[in-house]
Design an enzyme around this catalytic site. Structure first.
Site, short mmCIF file in Angstrom:
data_model
loop_
_atom_site.label_atom_id
_atom_site.label_comp_id
_atom_site.label_asym_id
_atom_site.label_seq_id
_atom_site.Cartn_x
_atom_site.Cartn_y
_atom_site.Cartn_z
N GLY A 67 35.07 4.87 16.77
CA GLY A 67 33.65 4.56 16.67
C GLY A 67 32.81 5.80 16.91
O GLY A 67 33.32 6.85 17.30
N GLY A 115 38.45 2.48 17.05
CA GLY A 115 37.86 1.61 16.05
C GLY A 115 38.61 1.61 14.74
O GLY A 115 38.57 0.61 14.01
N GLU A 138 41.35 5.70 24.77
CA GLU A 138 40.09 5.46 25.49
C GLU A 138 40.12 5.82 26.97
O GLU A 138 39.07 6.16 27.54
CB GLU A 138 39.67 4.00 25.31
CG GLU A 138 39.20 3.64 23.91
CD GLU A 138 40.34 3.37 22.94
OE1 GLU A 138 40.07 3.18 21.74
OE2 GLU A 138 41.52 3.38 23.37
N ASP A 146 39.38 -1.11 23.41
CA ASP A 146 38.66 -2.29 22.95
C ASP A 146 39.12 -2.68 21.55
O ASP A 146 40.30 -2.55 21.25
CB ASP A 146 37.14 -2.06 23.05
CG ASP A 146 36.64 -0.97 22.12
OD1 ASP A 146 37.41 -0.05 21.77
OD2 ASP A 146 35.44 -1.02 21.74
#
Length: 354
Positions: A67, A115, A138, A146
């Protein structure tokens, strides 16, 4: 002269084609890209002319590197809702892909992280290539895996998912196939031929898509997981991170020593947070994992490690983060528990059509 679109969506033959089109940014996702993908996928769901969806990334380096972390960082600093809006719609996109009623083929021949994993691993088919590198890194920026990481990582064999989520391990094509992150392997030099074959094929038959994929598949070679799987399962079992670290430190082999060194570079808070998300996610539905992801992501904006991780890795690039907790003993377990508390009614996760 107009700017290039960030998403190129079109129909070719019986295929709905999506190309992530930010090659200079390794096709990192923006909010607009998420919304454009949702729009295309929703339109093709009930389009009888579209038999399958094929997603790739522009350029040769990246399928999708994740992301747009810097914008999330800036939103958190500003205290506005841009980060929440991005995550809400990104997680809606992940959920749409997970439940998509047609074959969804992601050509992950390049860097596929964060992402990028979210817009590939939840689909029915993932085709790795020679340039494939898959990771959930992450914990190195004070965040958590996530985009449904707490759903798919615990469902990998043994403790492969725990190892990936905590260390940010990078898997190449053979490892991705062995772990189930990729369903097929296609040599990079054959990717264009595979794409052309998918666009020109008659995909109406039940096995038609599989036939095309198999015709362009190859042998990715030996997976390192065949040598390290036993070590991974022994090291990363259990629910207590301190016990894991102790086992890894006591193991005495070179692989374990490397893992321990890597773990010591990560945010201690993120390590504890990530282990908690993975263990909880093992028993949750996909939608409930998405709700958990949104709660935990928003919680990360309330601390300091996410901002410090982004500073160290993306802004200053000194790779020397000063984490809020220097080791696991300084992590506040009560604070970690608060990361899973529901958001207010206006910010809780809702899904398309609700």
């Amino acid at each position: 002269m107009t700017d290039e679109p960030e998403i190129i969506a079109r129909k070719t033959g019986q295929v709905g084609r999506i190309t992530l089109n930010r090659p200079k940014a390794l096709n990192a996702l923006t909010h607009g890209m998420c919304l454009s993908m949702i729009e295309a996928l929703e339109a093709w769901k009930d389009d009888d002319a579209v038999k399958a969806v094929v997603v790739d990334g522009a350029g040769e380096k990246g399928f999708c590197a994740g992301g747009d972390i810097l914008k999330l960082h800036d939103s958190g600093k500003a205290g506005d809702d841009r980060a929440w809006l991005f995550w809400r719609d990104e997680y809606r996109l992940n959920t749409l892909i997970h439940h998509y009623p047609k074959p969804y083929v992601a050509l992950i021949d390049g860097i596929t992280m964060g992402g990028g994993v979210g817009v590939s691993v939840h689909g029915s088919h993932r085709v790795a290539g020679d340039r494939t590198v898959v990771a959930m890194p992450e914990t190195g920026i004070g965040f958590h895996p996530d985009v449904g990481g707490a759903f798919f990582l615990p469902r990998l064999a043994g403790e492969i998912g725990t190892w990936m989520g905590l260390t940010g391990a990078r898997l190449k094509a053979a490892d991705c196939v062995a772990a189930g992150l990729a369903t097929h392997y296609c040599p990079s030099e054959q990717t264009e031929a595979l794409t052309a074959a998918l666009e020109s094929a008659d995909l109406t038959g039940e096995d038609a898509l599989e036939v095309v994929l198999e015709e362009h598949s190859g042998d990715p070679g030996d997976s390192e997981l065949s040598h390290t799987r036993g070590l991974i399962d022994a090291a990363f079992a259990g629910d207590v991170l301190e016990d894991m670290m102790q086992r890894i430190g006591d193991a005495g082999d070179a692989w374990s020593a490397k893992q321990l060194k890597v773990l010591h570079t990560k945010s201690p808070t993120s390590l504890k947070l990530t282990l908690a998300t993975l263990r909880r996610g093992a028993d949750l539905s996909f939608e409930d994992v998405m709700r958990q992801d949104l709660r935990v992501s928003c919680w990360c904006l309330t601390g300091t490690d996410f901002y410090e991780g982004v500073r160290a890795v993306i802004i200053d690039k000194d790779n020397a983060p000063d984490w809020s907790a220097k080791d696991l003993s300084q992590v506040d377990d009560a604070a970690i528990a608060k990361a899973f508390a529901p958001l207010d009614a206006d910010h809780e996760m809702t899904f398309l059509g609700e």
